[in-house]
Enzyme design. Structure first.
Site: not given
Length: 542
Positions: A274, A463, A227
């Site tokens: 996942e 990012y 986060g």
């Protein structure tokens, strides 16, 4: 009570996001004149009008499940919760990557799960998995639908049919141990619902990825989510104290104590798995008291190298904010950090950093003063609270901008990686070069933006956001660019994914990431818990 138990439930979590875009339609972002001008002048995009195709007009491949199979699944979960309806299948036809959204803009028949099954108990999940294993039906666990790496694609692999296993009925705060600061949440609890349920008792989870508004607790665990407040509260796996995982061969509960030397941590097999090894139905997480004070501050650095060095010093000297991020020169220039004012210059030159401190008033003041001293000593200039407030207000809205860019004729996507501080500059250059060279083959060079979104004492994440004019075949255009970027990341020593997970899109590089023996180990675990191979085939494991 010093040790509370809670059975807090909310109204059933809302259905998934809209079928062809991120989030809720009322949040759709209209492109400003500044953005349109940037697209046309800098990238050569010919602005076009978005399609208004309705969900009912989308053609889906017919369900491959027999009436007998549908009836059997309905017998397990109830008639209301086993559906082959067009809308239910369409809404769970995958995630929200650029490739997903480009495919949904096609008029060709769309791939979708053959049915949607929504169990409400662990026993129902176990029965569904056993039935599907016995009858050769693939199962894709579904939380908030926010995957951007193909993690929810309804891949059939060797199976004739695939069902979406929707976990939205697991939507309760099951237990709250206020003495220990541990909450047990159902896997289908969304980010906002977690904060609502915990906030009623004075607690917060503090996990705020960009997908926060729609992603779920189970999804956070299954993808090793990180986060925006990771500098202060850690990544999601740092918060996890235990899991309940239902597999076709049995159910496993992990995490008896805060720490243990009783062999390898089996929970780590499922954090980041996942949905390929089991279905996470509940998560025990570390929580904290709702912060009494929040202080945000923007900082300007003359260049990315100087800013990165300042963030490294801050991290290594221990004056760590809750939020710590740095935009490069290009991202700062187009003001992507505050998405409501893109194209409007608010920081003149250099790079914009954002810090946020949370806690008691006294502690926050001490940490803020300590961080200011470090940042100023490393070339930073305070810009006050406005940049941080602007970023905070729009921090979950960037995916809506991407939708509008795709509609307008631009190609827009993100990717991320991480490496050590000593390798950060080389990795950033390698990925930027790979994206620029690949997408420049289509004509005008792309716009490649980068920011540091997560930091550690030993390194940081990078990012990237890339925007270019769409080619005639934008799906193939992005696949080539993504392949070039993935190859560059591996060659430059970065991880193929820092927090987006693996799914289908990153699977080609998993062997490079973990080696042949690592692949063998994952396959051995898969064979033990899912011998029929029905769980989320085609993802994660090479």
């Amino acid at each position: 009570m010093s040790n509370e138990r809670s059975e807090d439930h909310a109204v059933l979590t809302a259905p998934p996001m809209q079928w062809d875009a991120w989030g809720a339609p009322e949040k759709h972002k209209v492109l400003s004149d500044g953005i349109k001008g940037l697209l046309q002048q800098a990238l050569g995009v010919t602005i076009r009008e978005p399609s208004d195709r309705a969900a009912d007009d989308v053609v889906l491949a017919p369900s491959a499940l027999s009436d007998q199979h549908v009836a059997a699944l309905a017998g397990i979960v109830g008639e209301r919760f086993a559906s082959t309806a067009h809308t239910d299948r369409l809404l769970r036809s995958g995630g929200k990557s650029t490739l997903d959204l480009l495919r949904r803009r096609s008029t060709a028949p769309q791939n979708a799960p053959d049915a949607v099954v929504t169990p409400g108990t662990d026993a129902e999940v176990a029965d569904v998995l056993r039935y599907c294993a016995a009858n050769g039906i693939a199962v894709v666990p579904f939380g908030g639908g926010t995957s951007v790496v193909g993690g929810l694609d309804p891949v059939r692999d060797r199976f004739d049919a695939v069902v979406s296993l929707d976990l939205r009925r697991f939507d309760a705060l099951i237990d709250l141990d206020s003495d220990s600061g541990i909450a047990t949440l159902g896997a289908g609890v969304t980010g906002p619902l977690a904060e609502e349920l915990l906030g009623a008792h004075g607690f917060s989870l503090g996990h705020f990825p960009q997908s926060f508004m729609f992603a779920t607790i189970g999804g956070f665990a299954a993808t090793r989510s990180s986060g925006q407040a990771s500098a202060g509260y850690g990544r999601f796996e740092d918060m996890v104290q235990g899991l309940r995982v239902v597999t076709p061969t049995g159910t496993l509960d992990t995490g008896r104590a805060p720490a243990s030397a009783a062999g390898p941590d089996l929970g780590e097999l499922f954090v980041g798995s996942e949905g390929t090894l089991g279905v996470i139905t509940r998560v025990r997480v570390r929580v904290h008291a709702v912060p009494a004070t929040t202080v945000r501050e923007g900082w300007r650095f003359p260049d990315f190298e100087t800013g990165a060095a300042a963030l490294r010093a801050l991290r290594q000297e221990g004056a760590v904010p809750t939020v710590l991020r740095l935009s490069d020169e290009a991202e700062t220039a187009v003001n992507l950090a505050t998405t409501d004012k893109i194209g409007e210059e608010t920081v003149t030159g250099g790079c914009l950093a954002i810090t946020t401190f949370e806690g008691t008033a006294e502690h926050t003041a001490e940490r803020t003063a300590e961080a200011r001293a470090v940042l100023q000593a490393h070339g930073g200039t305070s810009l006050g609270e406005e940049p941080g407030n602007g970023w905070e207000q729009g921090r979950f809205d960037a995916p809506y901008l991407r939708d509008s860019l795709l509609d307008a004729g631009a190609l827009c996507e993100t990717l991320e990686t991480a490496t050590t501080w000593g390798n950060l500059a080389a990795l950033r250059t390698a990925v930027t070069t790979a994206l620029t060279e690949s997408l420049s083959a289509q004509g005008t060079p792309p716009l490649v933006l980068c920011h540091i979104s997560h930091t550690y004492p030993t390194g940081a994440s990078l990012y990237f956001t890339v925007v270019s004019a769409q080619a005639d075949d934008p799906i193939e255009q992005w696949r080539k660019a993504k392949t070039a970027a993935g190859d560059a990341i591996v060659a430059a020593g970065g991880t193929i994914t820092h927090h987006h997970a693996v799914g289908v899109d990153h699977r080609p590089w998993m062997r490079d990431e973990i080696g042949d023996l690592g692949v063998t180990i994952l396959r051995a675990v898969k064979d033990a818990v899912d011998p029929a191979g029905i769980l989320n085939p085609g993802k994660l494991i090479p």
